[in-house]
Design an enzyme around this catalytic site. Structure first.
Site, PDB file in Angstrom:
ATOM      1  N   LYS A 117       0.821  -1.202   0.000  1.00 38.97           N
ATOM      2  CA  LYS A 117       0.000   0.000   0.000  1.00 38.97           C
ATOM      3  C   LYS A 117       0.860   1.260   0.000  1.00 38.97           C
ATOM      4  CE  LYS A 117      -4.033  -2.156   2.105  1.00 38.97           C
ATOM      5  NZ  LYS A 117      -3.532  -3.527   2.018  1.00 38.97           N
ATOM      6  N   GLU A 192      -0.785   7.049   8.185  1.00 36.64           N
ATOM      7  CA  GLU A 192      -1.322   8.142   7.380  1.00 36.64           C
ATOM      8  C   GLU A 192      -2.340   8.913   8.204  1.00 36.64           C
ATOM      9  OE1 GLU A 192      -3.041   6.278   3.975  1.00 36.64           O
ATOM     10  OE2 GLU A 192      -4.899   5.737   4.996  1.00 36.64           O
ATOM     11  N   HIS A 227     -12.517  -1.081  11.496  1.00 37.23           N
ATOM     12  CA  HIS A 227     -12.073  -0.886  10.109  1.00 37.23           C
ATOM     13  C   HIS A 227     -12.452  -2.055   9.215  1.00 37.23           C
ATOM     14  CE1 HIS A 227      -9.886   2.314  12.030  1.00 37.23           C
ATOM     15  NE2 HIS A 227      -9.263   1.443  12.781  1.00 37.23           N
ATOM     16  N   ARG A 286      -8.447  -8.731  -6.210  1.00 35.65           N
ATOM     17  CA  ARG A 286      -9.171  -9.979  -5.956  1.00 35.65           C
ATOM     18  C   ARG A 286     -10.661  -9.684  -5.972  1.00 35.65           C
ATOM     19  NH1 ARG A 286     -10.909  -8.722  -0.865  1.00 35.65           N
ATOM     20  NH2 ARG A 286      -9.497  -7.570   0.474  1.00 35.65           N
TER      21      ARG A 286
END
Length: 667
Positions: A117, A192, A227, A286
């Site tokens: 990522k 982040e 999350h 995916r």
């Protein structure tokens, strides 16, 4: 190239989902299974199944070499990875192809580019896709808080932490790294900026090797716990509201797809604000858990398209239109009111009226192609009699509705869940129904802070309340009485609790509810917790069904018993009761201040020692269960007078891990 036999390198509902398409297209199926899954439905439904010795993911489903050997052994010529486990592992994809098998997924290079990522965001920025800036953990300031720690190699909420204090940043990075390593085999994490009230919007893409890219509608997945998505829907209420946002999203998703030469099914995920601004989060290379809502609104079979693209076929130049609305909820074996504690054990009974456990029926296939009626679809990895283990995710099923409008889809899904028969484990069913009926959800106000905004304690309240609980408890007592009469050797013809002359009523105690009743010449007299139930008449009762007339309205209650657990299902909502024991076993009592294991798991870390002075809420130890870490904290200020476990130890649910004694003096 022709695919004739597919091994699914996965388990549970996604394995069953892929098998359904394979059966419809005349393709043989091969399952792999860990010892804990030996009796799972996906193993029984496959044409062939190969055992992977062991229980944990690291021993079984994450062992790529074992999975490939199983495919070769069973004669499969293709491998479908499902989602999770090895689905985004580029090395595994390459090894599948090296073994001469067809990989039903994107090119290895695309997986590599999106697998990190950290690196993927740099590439997306270069391609013109808006991104959030990554932060250096060593230089994060107070002004940049809160921040989000995220696993570089995985998803599904594992390896993710919100940090609001610099004091805890490093310890949370370490914890997220451990969780990511356990779940994905890679402990790399990054930091982040965290957007408190964003909207999670994603675009389904499908691409072939000839340059055709479809953007097959968007989904909104903003309601999340830890999350991890709980409710998903298509189309997005936010995108529907903002002019031009869909076109911009689709353009960004197309740029991302083309930038990495993508093929097959994938999802480009964005975080958006209420004004329609959005930022790239990640690309999942995916099939997504929430793919059914796209299938329902387009009429596509995404798994079929995956297989065809992998076999070298072209996509039609024109992508399908969308119609109607679809909502999916993830039904988990967990207790939302107790910090989302996962549950394990037997699923005694699992039935959802009006739904088929065959994921692509005629209604689903027609989808956007003209149906004007709503329907319910269920993708499930369990059935009545299944056992939920501690080794894997506790999701029981995905329950999906389709209807012409969003309000209709929400109402249809809420009613299907309320009327579902789910006996055994604690689930999040009540939470899901309350979400679907909440005014803010129905208005489309569904950001990532939904639970914080509306109160998890309120959203987790049982569907059945007040009179519904009282009548269900009365029904349980009457069914119990009918069962006693049926088993009796004398006076079998008399109803349970029947008295010719008034005397003391019969009494049954469940949890903290006491039911009193008597049945005489004048009919039923009943009370719950000392309050008379006026206007309630008994129509009939058996050991499994009770019909009551309540002020002229007849209601039937289905009653099922499993040991001390009693489940009562009716139109008033499901009620679970526990019979109080007639006598208490002193050995079952635990000392005040005992910290009990909330679920079976492994002790991965201990933060205090016996004799330490602790404060209420202070972390004492961490348990790992179902690939998530769960913190066990001190219940009050005091001294840790007992510590009964050590790091690495396996514990059962209810085990006394430690004891905090209030007012004790440190030794």
């Amino acid at each position: 190239m022709t695919v004739t036999s597919v091994l699914v390198a996965n388990r549970g509902e996604i394995a069953r989902r892929v098998f359904t398409t394979c059966r419809a297209e005349g393709i043989d199926t091969v399952a792999v299974f860990a010892d804990a899954d030996a009796n799972s439905p996906h193993v029984r439904e496959a044409d062939a199944a190969v055992r992977l010795p062991g229980n944990s993911s690291s021993e079984t489903y994450l062992r790529g070499e074992l999975v490939i050997a199983a495919a070769v052994q069973a004669g499969a010529d293709a491998v479908h990875p499902g989602y999770g486990f090895l689905s985004e592992n580029a090395d595994f994809a390459q090894q599948v192809q090296n073994a001469g098998l067809t990989w039903i997924g994107p090119p290895v290079k695309a997986i590599e580019l999106m697998g990190s990522k950290v690196e993927s965001k740099k590439m997306m920025a270069d391609a013109g896709v808006p991104v959030l800036t990554q932060l250096d953990p060593e230089s994060v300031t107070e002004n940049e808080l809160p921040v989000l720690i995220k696993a570089s190699a995985g998803g599904g909420g594992r390896g993710m932490r919100i940090v609001r204090s610099l004091d805890t940043l490093q310890s949370e990075i370490e914890a997220a790294g451990r969780e990511a390593l356990s779940a994905f085999g890679d402990g790399t994490v990054f930091v982040e900026r965290y957007i408190e009230t964003g909207r999670h919007i994603e675009v389904q893409v499908m691409a072939d090797r000839f340059g055709t890219v479809w953007t097959v509608g968007e989904r909104e997945c903003s309601i999340q716990r830890r999350h991890q998505k709980v409710v998903e829907e298509a189309p997005s209420p936010l995108v529907e509201r903002i002019d031009g946002m869909r076109e911009k999203l689709f353009h960004a998703a197309t740029l991302a797809t083309e930038a990495i030469g993508y093929e097959g099914a994938g999802t480009v995920e964005f975080l958006a604000d209420e004004k329609g601004n959005f930022f790239f989060l990640e690309m999942n290379t995916r099939l997504q858990v929430e793919h059914p809502v796209t299938e329902c609104t387009t009429g596509l079979d995404l798994v079929s398209l995956q297989i065809r693209v992998a076999a070298g076929e072209r996509l039609p130049a024109e992508q399908p239109a969308t119609r109607g609305h679809s909502i999916e909820v993830r039904l988990y074996a967990e207790d939302p009111a107790q910090d989302w504690q996962p549950q394990s054990g037997a699923v005694h009974r699992f039935e959802i009226p009006g739904a088929q456990f065959e994921v692509l029926d005629k209604a689903s296939r027609s989808g956007a192609r003209g149906t004007t009626r709503g329907y319910i679809r269920v993708d499930s990895g369990v059935e009545s009699g299944s056992v939920v283990s501690t080794h894997y995710d506790p999701m029981l099923a995905k329950v999906i509705s389709f209807a012409p409008t969003r309000d209709q889809a929400a109402n249809l899904l809420a009613k299907a869940l309320q009327r579902a028969t789910i006996h055994g484990l604690k689930t999040n069913r009540d939470l899901l129904v309350n979400i679907l009926r909440h005014p803010s959800f129905l208005a489309g106000d569904t950001d990532t802070a939904f639970f914080d905004t509306h109160g998890l304690d309120v959203l987790s309240l049982p569907i059945a309340q007040g009179r519904g609980v009282e009548l269900s408890a009365l029904a349980a007592a009457l069914a119990d009485a009918a069962n006693n009469v049926e088993r009796a050797r004398v006076n079998r013809g008399l109803p349970g609790g029947w008295r010719n002359l008034r005397s003391q009523p019969q009494r049954k105690t469940y949890d903290d509810i006491t039911v009193e009743y008597s049945i005489g010449r004048s009919g039923l007299t009943s009370a719950v917790d000392g309050v008379t139930l006026d206007g309630v008449e008994l129509v009939e009762h058996t050991p499994t069904s009770v019909t009551l007339d309540v002020n002229g309205i007849r209601r039937t209650f289905a009653v099922s018993s499993y040991g001390s657990d009693v489940f009562v299902d009716s139109s008033l909502g499901p009620v679970r009761l526990v019979r109080a024991p007639r006598f208490t076993d002193p050995s079952d009592e635990v000392a005040a201040g005992s910290l009990l294991a909330p679920m079976p798991g492994s002790v991965v870390r201990i933060a205090a020692a016996q004799g330490d002075t602790v404060t209420a809420g202070q972390p004492i130890l961490w348990l790992e269960a179902m690939k998530m870490e769960h913190t066990v904290t001190a219940p009050a200020d005091g001294v840790l007078t007992e510590l009964n476990v050590q790091q690495g130890q396996q514990v059962e649910v209810g085990a006394v891990l430690a004891v905090v004694s209030e007012g004790a003096e440190q030794a």
